[in-house]
Design a protein around this motif. Structure first.
Motif, PDB file in Angstrom:
ATOM      1  N   LEU A 245       0.726  -1.200   0.031  1.00 55.36           N
ATOM      2  CA  LEU A 245       0.178  -0.198   0.100  1.00 55.36           C
ATOM      3  C   LEU A 245       0.834   1.233  -0.107  1.00 55.36           C
ATOM      4  O   LEU A 245       0.924   2.102   0.911  1.00 55.36           O
TER       5      LEU A 245
ATOM      6  N   VAL B  83      -6.056  -6.206  -3.296  1.00 57.39           N
ATOM      7  CA  VAL B  83      -7.557  -5.495  -3.105  1.00 57.39           C
ATOM      8  C   VAL B  83      -8.785  -6.190  -3.609  1.00 57.39           C
ATOM      9  O   VAL B  83      -9.641  -6.271  -2.994  1.00 57.39           O
TER      10      VAL B  83
ATOM     11  N   TYR C  52      -7.984   0.728   4.235  1.00 56.37           N
ATOM     12  CA  TYR C  52      -6.446   0.682   4.094  1.00 56.37           C
ATOM     13  C   TYR C  52      -5.916   1.602   4.635  1.00 56.37           C
ATOM     14  O   TYR C  52      -5.922   2.750   4.548  1.00 56.37           O
TER      15      TYR C  52
ATOM     16  N   LEU D 235      -7.246   3.067  -5.287  1.00 59.26           N
ATOM     17  CA  LEU D 235      -8.099   2.025  -4.298  1.00 59.26           C
ATOM     18  C   LEU D 235      -9.568   2.431  -4.577  1.00 59.26           C
ATOM     19  O   LEU D 235     -10.258   1.449  -4.621  1.00 59.26           O
TER      20      LEU D 235
ATOM     21  N   ALA E 208      -9.527   4.565   2.009  1.00 57.86           N
ATOM     22  CA  ALA E 208      -8.049   4.753   1.915  1.00 57.86           C
ATOM     23  C   ALA E 208      -7.596   5.946   3.075  1.00 57.86           C
ATOM     24  O   ALA E 208      -7.881   6.984   2.720  1.00 57.86           O
TER      25      ALA E 208
END
Length: 433
Positions: free
Chosen positions: A89, A107, A119, A140, A149
């Motif tokens: 990430l 993902v 995340y 994302l 995110a």
């Protein structure tokens, strides 16, 4: 724990389970107000999640826990939402064919897991890196819009070099927030600020809280306040400006001031981590004194935040001492103090005294038209009684049972614990639901 407390807690768990069921469809929504902690990669102390630790968190009112992919099932079994960490990430993964493919696969897998909530991308990035993080957030969001995110920002007392912005404290930090919001387009704002130093209280706490609140309202997103639950510098390394381990009264102050400024998420640094004193639990699972205090406060936070979640934060106003960045209570507000709290001189570093009120209401309304008010006693060492006056009959919310009760008219005395508060509303606001 009383029978009513148990009933209300079960209702919150049911709402949390409903939030899990709703999350996979559409864009991310905050759902049940967030109570979590901040730590390094993975579970507390860097160890893998165990059912015992996850159960301890859930029983203490935490509802979001850090984890790696292999720990998702443990969190699901214990009713916790998952804040995922993974080395993939990072923005660099988008520009390496092998890593990008691995990220795509990650993902695709975790987005389908019922515990998945967010995340974890990065802590305290400089403004110069915002475009790179914006690219990852967009990536994302396109592939998994149902999950957040998450990026955490620096506090006001960060240096210009850390912020990546030049200027005085207010100018630089306001630009840092604006640049982040416009470049990254986050679904939630988050920052950390540690108020309780070894021998003084930080004089920028409300400045920071107010600036984040203002940007969150302008961006139309919720915000998270990360507050201290530990001290990370031990022994002789400590200085007067080293954070101290707070007690239960100080934690109540942090929880209720966050709520009054409109926070929908709170995080504690830390739950358990090496080279820290304090925290929520020890490495062997033994609870610290903060666990018991926060077990009650976490439920109060979730209950009160859920009540005001459909509303908009219309402002946060102070009476008594006026720390840096604060605003006085509007005299013509629909819910006001009567008699008013006398003005008190504020000296930076001292314990704040006075009353804070967060006003909430419908979008597009002013603070004068607020329907709900969270009235907070800022002196975390003393109880305080204040009288509120409104232009309609008032009701008060019991954060333990989740019930509203009439206060008997347009005027009522509120007894506030040190650092704590009560949520009141105009009775007609409840009837309009």
């Amino acid at each position: 724990m009383t029978k009513s407390h148990i009933t209300f807690t079960l209702a919150l768990v049911a709402a949390l389970n409903s939030a899990f069921a709703d999350e996979p469809a559409g864009a991310w929504k905050l759902g049940v107000p967030v109570v979590t902690y901040f730590a390094g990669a993975g579970f507390p102390n860097g160890a893998d999640a165990t059912d015992a630790t996850a159960k301890q968190m859930a029983e203490g009112g935490w509802n979001l826990a850090w984890c790696r992919e292999r720990e998702l099932d443990v969190l699901k079994r214990n009713g916790l939402r998952a804040h995922l960490t993974d080395p993939l990430l990072v923005p660099e993964a988008l520009h390496d064919a092998t890593k990008r493919a691995a990220l795509e696969a990650l993902v695709a897998r975790v987005s389908k897991h019922p515990a998945m909530y967010s995340y974890h991308l990065v802590d305290e990035p400089s403004a110069g890196s915002f475009p790179a993080w914006a690219e990852l957030v967009a990536f994302l969001r396109e592939r998994d819009p149902a999950h957040l995110a998450y990026i955490n920002l620096l506090p006001t007392y960060a240096s210009n070099e850390q912020l990546g912005i030049k200027g005085d404290t207010v100018t630089a930090y306001r630009e840092h927030l604006r640049s982040f919001a416009e470049t990254v387009k986050p679904a939630l704002l988050s920052y950390d600020h540690y108020h309780f130093m070894r021998t003084v209280d930080n004089d920028q706490y409300f400045l920071n809280l107010g600036m984040v609140r203002a940007q969150a309202v302008a961006s139309g997103v919720p915000f998270m306040n990360i507050v201290q639950a530990s001290n990370w510098v031990l022994g002789d390394q400590a200085t007067p400006h080293t954070p101290r381990v707070p007690d239960g009264e100080e934690m109540r102050f942090l929880v209720y001031t966050t709520l009054a400024y409109g926070g929908q998420a709170i995080s504690y640094y830390v739950y358990c981590f090496p080279a820290h004193e304090g925290g929520i639990a020890l490495a062997d699972g033994t609870q610290t004194p903060l666990y018991a205090a926060l077990s009650k406060l976490n439920r109060e936070f979730t209950a009160i935040a859920a009540q005001v979640q459909p509303l908009v934060s219309l402002g946060a106003f102070h009476a008594g001492m006026m720390p840096r960045g604060t605003a006085p209570w509007p005299a013509d507000a629909a819910i006001r103090l009567d008699p008013p709290v006398a003005e008190m001189a504020y000296v930076p570093g001292v314990r704040v005294e006075g009353v804070l009120t967060g006003l909430f209401g419908s979008a597009g309304k002013s603070a004068v038209e607020a329907t709900h008010a969270l009235v907070v006693n800022l002196d975390y060492r003393k109880e305080r009684a204040v009288t509120v006056q409104a232009n309609a009959p008032l009701e008060v919310f019991d954060a333990t049972t989740g019930a509203w009760a009439a206060l008997g008219g347009e005027r009522a005395e509120l007894k506030l614990p040190g650092g704590g508060g009560l949520l009141v509303r105009l009775a007609k606001a409840g009837a309009a639901k």
